[in-house]
Design a protein around this motif. Structure first.
Motif, PDB file in Angstrom:
ATOM      1  N   ALA A  99       0.699  -1.071  -0.273  1.00 35.30           N
ATOM      2  CA  ALA A  99      -0.200  -0.036   0.196  1.00 35.30           C
ATOM      3  C   ALA A  99       0.896   1.484   0.389  1.00 35.30           C
ATOM      4  O   ALA A  99       1.086   1.466   1.229  1.00 35.30           O
ATOM      5  N   PRO A 100       1.258   1.940  -1.436  1.00 37.02           N
ATOM      6  CA  PRO A 100       2.294   2.481  -0.898  1.00 37.02           C
ATOM      7  C   PRO A 100       1.634   4.542  -0.649  1.00 37.02           C
ATOM      8  O   PRO A 100       2.348   4.761  -1.092  1.00 37.02           O
ATOM      9  N   ASP A 101       0.306   4.182  -1.107  1.00 34.90           N
ATOM     10  CA  ASP A 101      -0.380   5.510  -0.362  1.00 34.90           C
ATOM     11  C   ASP A 101      -0.933   5.751   0.671  1.00 34.90           C
ATOM     12  O   ASP A 101      -1.937   6.576   0.719  1.00 34.90           O
ATOM     13  N   LEU A 102      -0.681   5.017   1.388  1.00 35.77           N
ATOM     14  CA  LEU A 102      -1.419   4.788   3.115  1.00 35.77           C
ATOM     15  C   LEU A 102      -0.736   6.672   3.570  1.00 35.77           C
ATOM     16  O   LEU A 102      -0.237   7.167   3.523  1.00 35.77           O
ATOM     17  N   ARG A 103      -1.903   7.007   3.985  1.00 37.55           N
ATOM     18  CA  ARG A 103      -1.958   8.081   4.925  1.00 37.55           C
ATOM     19  C   ARG A 103      -2.259   7.824   6.265  1.00 37.55           C
ATOM     20  O   ARG A 103      -1.770   9.119   7.407  1.00 37.55           O
ATOM     21  N   ARG A 104      -2.339   7.014   6.283  1.00 35.88           N
ATOM     22  CA  ARG A 104      -2.402   6.511   7.614  1.00 35.88           C
ATOM     23  C   ARG A 104      -2.671   4.521   8.238  1.00 35.88           C
ATOM     24  O   ARG A 104      -3.436   4.363   8.096  1.00 35.88           O
ATOM     25  N   VAL A 105      -2.389   5.096  10.012  1.00 37.97           N
ATOM     26  CA  VAL A 105      -1.876   3.551   9.755  1.00 37.97           C
ATOM     27  C   VAL A 105      -2.365   2.957  11.099  1.00 37.97           C
ATOM     28  O   VAL A 105      -2.022   3.746  11.643  1.00 37.97           O
ATOM     29  N   SER A 118       5.097   7.928   0.821  1.00 39.65           N
ATOM     30  CA  SER A 118       5.873   9.145   0.687  1.00 39.65           C
ATOM     31  C   SER A 118       4.870   9.767   1.803  1.00 39.65           C
ATOM     32  O   SER A 118       4.916  11.028   1.266  1.00 39.65           O
ATOM     33  N   HIS A 119       3.421   9.289   2.028  1.00 38.43           N
ATOM     34  CA  HIS A 119       1.774  10.185   1.895  1.00 38.43           C
ATOM     35  C   HIS A 119       2.174  10.191   3.565  1.00 38.43           C
ATOM     36  O   HIS A 119       0.690  10.807   4.014  1.00 38.43           O
ATOM     37  N   LEU A 120       2.596   9.433   4.489  1.00 41.74           N
ATOM     38  CA  LEU A 120       1.774   8.708   5.901  1.00 41.74           C
ATOM     39  C   LEU A 120       1.544  10.124   6.523  1.00 41.74           C
ATOM     40  O   LEU A 120       2.720  10.809   6.929  1.00 41.74           O
ATOM     41  N   HIS A 121       0.739  10.854   7.156  1.00 38.84           N
ATOM     42  CA  HIS A 121       0.726  12.009   8.244  1.00 38.84           C
ATOM     43  C   HIS A 121       0.466  11.066   9.595  1.00 38.84           C
ATOM     44  O   HIS A 121       0.029  12.103  10.619  1.00 38.84           O
ATOM     45  N   THR A 122      -0.718  10.539   9.816  1.00 37.04           N
ATOM     46  CA  THR A 122      -1.168   9.972  11.097  1.00 37.04           C
ATOM     47  C   THR A 122      -0.695   8.139  11.228  1.00 37.04           C
ATOM     48  O   THR A 122      -0.989   7.648  10.496  1.00 37.04           O
ATOM     49  N   ILE A 123      -0.144   8.068  12.751  1.00 37.50           N
ATOM     50  CA  ILE A 123       0.739   6.568  12.615  1.00 37.50           C
ATOM     51  C   ILE A 123       0.052   6.738  13.265  1.00 37.50           C
ATOM     52  O   ILE A 123       0.388   6.859  14.885  1.00 37.50           O
ATOM     53  N   ILE A 142       5.315  12.948   9.004  1.00 32.44           N
ATOM     54  CA  ILE A 142       4.019  12.660   9.757  1.00 32.44           C
ATOM     55  C   ILE A 142       3.737  13.290  10.477  1.00 32.44           C
ATOM     56  O   ILE A 142       4.303  14.686  11.007  1.00 32.44           O
ATOM     57  N   LYS A 143       2.512  13.644  10.868  1.00 34.53           N
ATOM     58  CA  LYS A 143       2.205  14.997  11.830  1.00 34.53           C
ATOM     59  C   LYS A 143       1.666  15.154  13.268  1.00 34.53           C
ATOM     60  O   LYS A 143       0.471  15.258  13.920  1.00 34.53           O
ATOM     61  N   ASN A 144       0.965  13.150  12.800  1.00 30.49           N
ATOM     62  CA  ASN A 144       0.028  12.916  14.194  1.00 30.49           C
ATOM     63  C   ASN A 144       0.163  11.447  14.772  1.00 30.49           C
ATOM     64  O   ASN A 144       0.501  10.490  13.550  1.00 30.49           O
ATOM     65  N   ILE A 145       0.867  11.061  15.727  1.00 32.05           N
ATOM     66  CA  ILE A 145       1.046   9.854  15.913  1.00 32.05           C
ATOM     67  C   ILE A 145       0.588   9.597  17.624  1.00 32.05           C
ATOM     68  O   ILE A 145       0.144  10.934  18.342  1.00 32.05           O
ATOM     69  N   ARG A 146       0.121   8.538  17.716  1.00 28.40           N
ATOM     70  CA  ARG A 146      -0.628   7.656  19.074  1.00 28.40           C
ATOM     71  C   ARG A 146       0.152   6.308  19.577  1.00 28.40           C
ATOM     72  O   ARG A 146       0.504   5.994  18.493  1.00 28.40           O
ATOM     73  N   GLN A 188      11.406  14.313  19.135  1.00 29.38           N
ATOM     74  CA  GLN A 188      10.603  16.395  19.518  1.00 29.38           C
ATOM     75  C   GLN A 188      11.414  17.027  18.254  1.00 29.38           C
ATOM     76  O   GLN A 188      10.859  17.803  17.913  1.00 29.38           O
ATOM     77  N   GLN A 189      12.312  16.472  18.149  1.00 31.70           N
ATOM     78  CA  GLN A 189      13.436  17.535  17.924  1.00 31.70           C
ATOM     79  C   GLN A 189      13.373  17.331  16.416  1.00 31.70           C
ATOM     80  O   GLN A 189      13.138  17.754  15.435  1.00 31.70           O
ATOM     81  N   LEU A 190      12.932  15.731  15.304  1.00 32.42           N
ATOM     82  CA  LEU A 190      13.308  15.521  14.533  1.00 32.42           C
ATOM     83  C   LEU A 190      12.003  15.872  13.741  1.00 32.42           C
ATOM     84  O   LEU A 190      11.969  16.005  12.379  1.00 32.42           O
ATOM     85  N   LEU A 191      10.210  15.676  14.521  1.00 34.59           N
ATOM     86  CA  LEU A 191       9.805  16.176  13.768  1.00 34.59           C
ATOM     87  C   LEU A 191       8.911  17.339  14.461  1.00 34.59           C
ATOM     88  O   LEU A 191       9.654  18.032  15.564  1.00 34.59           O
ATOM     89  N   SER A 192       7.789  17.418  13.442  1.00 35.57           N
ATOM     90  CA  SER A 192       7.301  18.326  13.808  1.00 35.57           C
ATOM     91  C   SER A 192       4.970  18.373  13.665  1.00 35.57           C
ATOM     92  O   SER A 192       4.544  18.018  12.728  1.00 35.57           O
ATOM     93  N   LEU A 193       5.179  17.690  14.417  1.00 36.94           N
ATOM     94  CA  LEU A 193       3.875  16.884  15.025  1.00 36.94           C
ATOM     95  C   LEU A 193       2.811  18.356  15.550  1.00 36.94           C
ATOM     96  O   LEU A 193       2.977  20.077  15.425  1.00 36.94           O
ATOM     97  N   GLU A 194       1.391  18.271  14.608  1.00 39.67           N
ATOM     98  CA  GLU A 194       0.518  18.826  14.978  1.00 39.67           C
ATOM     99  C   GLU A 194       0.140  18.313  16.197  1.00 39.67           C
ATOM    100  O   GLU A 194      -0.934  19.208  16.713  1.00 39.67           O
ATOM    101  N   GLU A 195       0.008  16.669  16.483  1.00 36.94           N
ATOM    102  CA  GLU A 195      -0.585  16.472  17.310  1.00 36.94           C
ATOM    103  C   GLU A 195       0.020  15.395  17.996  1.00 36.94           C
ATOM    104  O   GLU A 195       0.619  13.499  17.453  1.00 36.94           O
ATOM    105  N   ALA A 196       0.053  14.419  19.345  1.00 33.96           N
ATOM    106  CA  ALA A 196       0.434  13.530  20.192  1.00 33.96           C
ATOM    107  C   ALA A 196      -0.463  12.716  20.775  1.00 33.96           C
ATOM    108  O   ALA A 196      -1.489  13.989  21.564  1.00 33.96           O
TER     109      ALA A 196
END
Length: 527
Positions: A364-370, A395-400, A423-427, A446-454
């Motif tokens: 699934a190369p186009d996954l945005r949410r896993v 290449s489009h993964l936004h949420t994991i 990646i902008k959202n992690i749980r 935290q230094q590596l990612l620019s998260l919008e929600e954690a």
């Protein structure tokens, strides 16, 4: 003579006086002058709904219950078109004859069938029971809450107060279970329950209604999402309306609260396998696939004969959203439950270490949410992170979202380095770190990612050093302070991951970590 003379004397000498008077014409109403410099407008209509832009009307229809849309579409032609486009946007189907028949009727409609974009399939089953077993498991009409019980009176209270307290406890019925149904109601519901069971057996003989689902889904040309076995449609109807929040088996005084027919069966596997085969033959291109509470041996069957693995890989190729909730606890019917757990967890880890699930995700190369969740405890996380993601880069993964995962620091950080720009959202919930310490790992993240929600939940643990941090308020905490500290740690950690802070303060987020017991440490080292 005298009368004629009198008439002549009464004649008016003025000729104008004898002329008939003209009728009085009504005066015309004075015309109102239009004010200069102001534009005139037509009188307002009774409703402005037919003048709203289509975009705003679509937003209104999206917030309405499914039960309100039929009434809206009957108001006028303009609203008919707008409301019809939002009806049956999500179709619910249960493993029940009447539900499947309704789905077939919906698929036969030339217009409404084109509206279906999401199919929620709930394959929960009824258990075969005797009359006595069925009657003992009848849901109560009123569930009594312990909050209705008053606190015991003081020791110095009078005998009358104590009698009142005991009567209240007895009235709340804590002493035993009562069935508030008459014998006539039970005699009426028992044949209905038996009919439901027979209909369920008929569906099993028809390959879990696979042909019926095939016939329905092939008419849903705009179908983009399938949700399976999440429990959403068991008691609630379309749109979660309060009017449709009913038990579909209520007339039989029972509930479909099982995913297996017999002890030892695999939860949800039989129905989901039939569904995957049906989707594979139709070659449906989905954007979202969410599978809840499926036994881990479902993936074992994917590796077996029957081309199920190829069908699964073909289905996930177009996905943008994938969620799988895996259960690793199967009732094996053995008397030695502890031995079964150890043997089963060993089988689960051995299987997933082969990377079977990781190979499916890699298709699934186009996954945005896993979202991958397991129901294991923190010392028995059965999936290693490296075998779950392999070397795949989305290449489009936004949420994991991950739960009950075992990982090494190098594999963990390598994954987030590959996806740092997307990646902008992690749980994270119940993640066990084999080597390294969480304060250092989270600071690097935290230094590596620019998260919008954690979001963090359950716990974070590490093997070396042997530590465990609770990030929620478990019910078995020894004191209230433990619960408060767990919540404070979680809130501070989520804030730090999104907004940052001074790196030296990261260690203060993890106050008083709990040391693993000897049994827990032995279990970790054994796995």
């Amino acid at each position: 003579m005298d009368e004629a003379k009198e008439d002549r004397e009464n004649v008016n000498p003025d000729p104008k006086a004898n002329k008939p008077s003209r009728p009085v014409r009504p005066r015309k109403a004075a015309k109102r002058r239009k004010p200069k410099g102001k534009a005139t407008c037509e009188p307002p209509s009774k409703s402005y709904l037919d003048r709203l832009p289509a975009e705003i009307l679509d937003m209104i229809c999206e917030d309405l219950w499914e039960t309100d849309l039929p009434a809206l579409r009957l108001q006028c032609r303009y609203l008919y078109k707008a409301a019809t486009a939002h009806m049956f946007d999500e179709a619910f189907v249960r493993f029940k004859k009447s539900s499947i028949d309704s789905l077939l009727q919906l698929s036969a409609h030339p217009f409404l069938s084109q509206n279906v974009k999401t199919l929620s399939y709930e394959p929960n089953l009824l258990k075969s029971q005797t009359r006595e077993e069925w009657q003992d498991r009848i849901p109560l009409r009123d569930y009594h809450d312990s909050s209705n019980i008053p606190s015991p009176p003081k020791k110095s209270a009078s005998e009358r107060d104590w009698r009142l307290f005991h009567r209240t406890v007895k009235r709340v019925a804590l002493h035993g279970k009562r069935t508030p149904y008459s014998a006539k109601e039970l005699d009426t519901a028992w044949p209905i329950y038996q009919r439901y069971l027979q209909e369920q057996e008929d569906l099993f003989e028809r390959d879990n209604a696979c042909q019926d689902l095939h016939q329905a889904v092939r008419h849903f040309s705009n179908l983009r999402a399938i949700h399976v076995n999440f429990g959403w449609g068991l008691w609630c109807g379309p749109g979660w309306s309060p009017d449709t929040s009913v038990n579909p088996y209520e007339s039989g005084l029972t509930r479909a609260d099982s995913t297996t027919r017999y002890p030892g069966d695999l939860p949800g596997v039989e129905q989901i396998v039939s569904l995957i085969r049906m989707l594979g033959t139709l070659e449906v291109k989905l954007d979202s696939l969410r599978i809840g509470s499926v036994d881990w041996k479902f993936f074992l069957q994917c590796e077996g004969p029957g081309n199920l693995s190829d069908m699964m890989k073909r289905i996930v190729q177009s996905l943008k959203d994938l969620e799988i909730v895996i259960t690793t606890w199967t009732d094996l019917g053995s008397h030695d439950e502890e031995e079964d757990e150890v043997q089963q967890q060993l089988e689960v880890r051995t299987f997933f270490d082969k990377g079977s699930l990781g190979r499916i995700l890699a298709q699934a190369p186009d996954l945005r949410r896993v979202s991958i969740e397991l129901d294991a405890y923190e010392v028995e996380c059965p999936i290693d992170f490296q075998f779950l993601v392999l070397d795949t880069q989305w290449s489009h993964l936004h949420t994991i979202k991950l739960e009950s995962i075992n990982t090494h620091e190098s594999h963990w950080m390598g994954f987030f380095e590959r996806h740092a720009s997307t990646i902008k959202n992690i749980r994270l919930a119940t993640i066990r770190l084999v080597d390294g310490e969480w304060p250092d790992v989270l600071e690097r993240m935290q230094q590596l990612l620019s998260l919008e929600e954690a979001e963090f939940d359950e716990s974070l643990s590490s093997v070396v050093p042997s530590q465990l941090w609770w990030l929620d308020a478990p019910g078995y905490t020894s004191s209230k302070d433990d619960s408060v500290q767990a919540n404070r740690t979680r809130w501070a950690l989520e804030k730090f991951m999104v907004h940052g802070g001074r790196p030296k303060k990261i260690n203060n987020l993890f106050l008083a970590p709990a040391t693993l017991t000897l049994y827990e440490r032995q279990a970790i080292l054994a796995t």
